[in-house]
Design an enzyme around this catalytic site. Structure first.
Site, mmCIF file in Angstrom:
data_model
loop_
_atom_site.group_PDB
_atom_site.id
_atom_site.type_symbol
_atom_site.label_atom_id
_atom_site.label_comp_id
_atom_site.label_asym_id
_atom_site.label_seq_id
_atom_site.Cartn_x
_atom_site.Cartn_y
_atom_site.Cartn_z
ATOM 1 N N SER A 175 0.978 -1.039 -0.031
ATOM 2 C CA SER A 175 0.004 0.151 0.048
ATOM 3 C C SER A 175 0.994 1.241 0.058
ATOM 4 C CB SER A 175 -1.038 0.049 1.166
ATOM 5 O OG SER A 175 -0.209 -0.222 2.568
ATOM 6 N N THR B 57 -39.126 27.227 -11.319
ATOM 7 C CA THR B 57 -39.250 25.987 -11.015
ATOM 8 C C THR B 57 -39.422 25.276 -12.126
ATOM 9 O OG1 THR B 57 -41.804 26.447 -11.070
ATOM 10 C CG2 THR B 57 -40.567 26.925 -9.048
ATOM 11 N N HIS B 58 -39.061 23.896 -12.089
ATOM 12 C CA HIS B 58 -39.240 22.914 -13.294
ATOM 13 C C HIS B 58 -38.433 23.557 -14.356
ATOM 14 C CE1 HIS B 58 -42.810 21.168 -11.381
ATOM 15 N NE2 HIS B 58 -42.995 22.495 -10.766
ATOM 16 N N SER C 221 -12.283 25.845 -28.297
ATOM 17 C CA SER C 221 -12.414 24.504 -29.156
ATOM 18 C C SER C 221 -11.406 24.480 -30.138
ATOM 19 C CB SER C 221 -14.041 24.346 -29.748
ATOM 20 O OG SER C 221 -13.742 23.520 -30.983
ATOM 21 N N LYS D 53 -16.168 29.187 -30.062
ATOM 22 C CA LYS D 53 -16.492 28.630 -28.860
ATOM 23 C C LYS D 53 -15.915 29.035 -27.574
ATOM 24 C CE LYS D 53 -18.626 25.058 -28.225
ATOM 25 N NZ LYS D 53 -19.302 23.798 -28.315
ATOM 26 N N ASN E 20 -16.063 27.486 -23.683
ATOM 27 C CA ASN E 20 -16.559 26.530 -23.169
ATOM 28 C C ASN E 20 -16.293 26.637 -21.734
ATOM 29 O OD1 ASN E 20 -17.513 25.231 -25.381
ATOM 30 N ND2 ASN E 20 -15.556 23.956 -25.941
ATOM 31 N N GLU F 58 -17.955 22.465 -15.909
ATOM 32 C CA GLU F 58 -18.438 20.933 -16.392
ATOM 33 C C GLU F 58 -17.436 19.762 -15.649
ATOM 34 O OE1 GLU F 58 -18.386 20.589 -20.651
ATOM 35 O OE2 GLU F 58 -17.932 22.556 -20.309
ATOM 36 N N TYR G 272 -9.801 -6.366 12.807
ATOM 37 C CA TYR G 272 -9.281 -5.771 11.626
ATOM 38 C C TYR G 272 -9.151 -6.821 10.304
ATOM 39 C CZ TYR G 272 -5.554 -4.194 8.352
ATOM 40 O OH TYR G 272 -4.891 -3.498 7.227
ATOM 41 N N GLN H 269 -7.389 -1.831 4.148
ATOM 42 C CA GLN H 269 -6.228 -1.247 3.579
ATOM 43 C C GLN H 269 -6.806 -0.269 2.460
ATOM 44 O OE1 GLN H 269 -2.133 -2.588 3.213
ATOM 45 N NE2 GLN H 269 -2.706 -2.999 1.243
ATOM 46 N N LYS I 91 -8.037 3.863 1.872
ATOM 47 C CA LYS I 91 -7.323 5.211 1.946
ATOM 48 C C LYS I 91 -7.401 5.849 0.559
ATOM 49 C CE LYS I 91 -4.341 2.917 5.158
ATOM 50 N NZ LYS I 91 -5.226 1.739 5.165
HETATM 51 N N1 ARG Z 1 -1.289 -1.325 5.642
HETATM 52 C C1 ARG Z 1 -2.056 -1.579 6.482
HETATM 53 C C2 ARG Z 1 -3.556 -0.923 6.244
HETATM 54 O O1 ARG Z 1 -3.384 0.169 5.835
HETATM 55 C C3 ARG Z 1 -1.491 -1.447 7.819
HETATM 56 C C4 ARG Z 1 -2.191 -2.642 8.895
HETATM 57 C C5 ARG Z 1 -1.679 -3.776 8.310
HETATM 58 N N2 ARG Z 1 -2.398 -4.793 9.610
HETATM 59 C C6 ARG Z 1 -2.224 -6.132 9.542
HETATM 60 N N3 ARG Z 1 -2.707 -6.753 10.669
HETATM 61 N N4 ARG Z 1 -1.699 -6.463 8.391
HETATM 62 O O2 ARG Z 1 -4.467 -1.517 6.761
#
Ligand code: ARG
Length: 460
Positions: A24, A156-157, A278, A284, A286, A291, A318, A323, A326
């Protein structure tokens, strides 16, 4: 010693494809500052509690500072063999200070570590977003004050309904954005508890002080349940939900800018700074930024859905699925900041075409309600009857091809003989908006006072 954290048990190297799916670091490197703050807080607590030697804690803190500056300067080497940011920091710490580095992970797991890092990250992002959104509100309120008396068609509408003021329309978004900031602030308040010290899932037998680390990291308190602490991501979901609502508001506004700048409407103009040309059609202009603000809402909402789906089938505590919490969070919060600032740029840039908007506001019998209200207020006719009379007049004016303020009095009297020439005082779009002085209404007086109130509030 191998750099893998579980080197003791494993004899073989991991398969390359395991390494690829498991790593990661390409994205969680964004957590480096939070990870290092968390580790420093943890190490100094361990020393205070007598769990590690003060001397080791000092070395650890100094090493972590070095790593922080190495990463900031772009001098740090990342490698997918080291999986994630936590492993990278610890491995580098060992290079820098030797075996003392191995004491940092006492009474801690990557599970509480990453949960802490992400909370800190989201909290910081919320603080930045609050400033960004306040800046957009300020730009809107300033434009609203400047154009408090500019009349535009209200819809409205998407059908002409009643005239409104341009300033009033802009202030509607100031209100929405205030609620968006409120939602983010609520999420921040709820998330501001520390998972650190929950360890892998069950807590620890070491005599740690979770209040101390919580306080050092600016959390209000430690989380009360270790299983909850390592496995909950509702703080991120809630933030993405608030972000999605904000992005939806901005997308609606962006859609209006797209409509307004289309020559068929021609309500507002954006300058060269906020439009693109354009490659084939020389005429044009734009509204790409608008957008993209509209388009990127899809991306932010997608992030919310992605995280909900990751969570929905996960048993406690967990699991590595977490992971996947993120990238979408990073992307959505960065994207929201971008679209907020792009919208602020467009707001500052755009100029309303007051003449055009007024001309269009005067079409489509937009003061028909004013006529009906006049019949009620002046002639004491019940509203339902007034509505009926007005409908008949609109039908006749439509046939005659004129607007209400151009329709002859005699022709109105043919529908209801009680009508007199005073009626014309309410049939212009200016008189219509001026009369809407009820609290929250569109009158220029109201807009000036509301815009002034906001500008004062936003200065603080
Ligand atoms: N890179 C992991 C995550 O983002 C960290 C935690 C890892 N924990 C584990 N028990 N392997 O979740």
């Amino acid at each position: 010693m191998t750099k893998r954290m579980w080197g003791g048990l494993f004899g073989q190297e991991p398969d390359a494809i395991l390494e690829a799916i498991n790593a990661s670091i390409d994205f969680d490197r964004h957590l480096f500052a939070q990870d290092i703050s968390g580790s420093k807080a943890h190490a100094s607590m361990l020393a205070k509690q007598g769990i590690i030697a003060a001397d080791d804690a000092k070395k650890i803190a100094r090493g972590l500072d070095t790593i922080l500056s190495e990463i900031k300067k772009g001098k740090f080497k990342f490698s997918s063999a080291l999986e994630d940011i936590h492993t990278h920091v610890e491995a580098r710490l060992r290079d820098l200070i030797g075996p003392a580095a191995g004491r940092l992970h006492t009474a801690r797991s990557r599970n509480d570590q990453v949960a802490t890092d992400l909370r800190l990250y989201v909290r910081d992002a919320i603080d930045r977003l609050d400033t960004d959104i306040a800046g957009l509100q300020h730009a809107l309120a300033k434009k609203a004050l400047k154009h408090a008396g500019v009349v535009m068609p209200g819809f409205t509408h998407l059908q002409p309904a009643q005239p409104v003021t341009f300033g009033h329309h802009l202030l509607a978004y100031v209100e929405m954005l205030a609620r968006d900031r409120g939602r983010l602030a609520d999420a921040r308040k709820r998330m501001n508890e520390s998972p650190l010290g929950a360890a892998a899932l069950a807590g620890t037998s070491f005599k740690i002080n979770r209040d101390m680390t919580a306080k050092t990291l600016g959390f209000d308190r430690p989380m009360a349940n270790s299983l909850d602490a390592v496995s909950s991501r509702d703080f991120a979901i809630e933030t993405l939900a608030a972000a999605s609502i904000a992005a939806t508001h901005l997308s609606r506004f962006a859609e209006e800018i797209v409509i307004w700048t289309s020559p068929s409407f021609g309500f507002v103009k954006l300058s060269d700074r906020f439009t693109t040309g354009s490659s084939i059609m020389p005429q044009k202009r734009n509204p790409d930024a608008a957008e993209l603000v509209r388009g990127k809402a899809g991306r932010i909402i997608g992030s919310l859905v992605q995280l909900l789906v990751v969570l929905k089938g996960l048993p406690l505590a967990y699991a590595k699925d977490l992971q996947e919490d993120k990238e979408s969070v990073f992307d959505a919060l960065d994207t929201l900041s971008l679209v907020v600032n792009a919208t602020a740029g467009m707001v500052k840039d755009l100029e309303p075409d007051a003449k055009r908007m007024k001309a269009l506001a005067s079409t489509g019998f937009s003061t028909a309600t004013d006529l009906a209200d006049w019949l009620v207020q002046r002639l004491k006719i019940p509203f339902r009857e007034a509505h009926e009379i007005t409908g008949k007049i609109v039908a006749k004016a439509t046939k005659a091809g004129v607007e209400l303020h151009e329709f002859p009095l005699a022709d109105m009297q043919a529908v209801d003989k009680r009508i007199n020439k005073d009626v014309f005082s309410v049939l212009s779009v200016e008189s219509s908006v001026k009369s809407r002085t009820s609290f929250g209404g569109t009158s220029p007086v109201n807009v000036r006072s509301q815009a002034g109130k906001w500008l004062k509030k936003l200065k603080k």
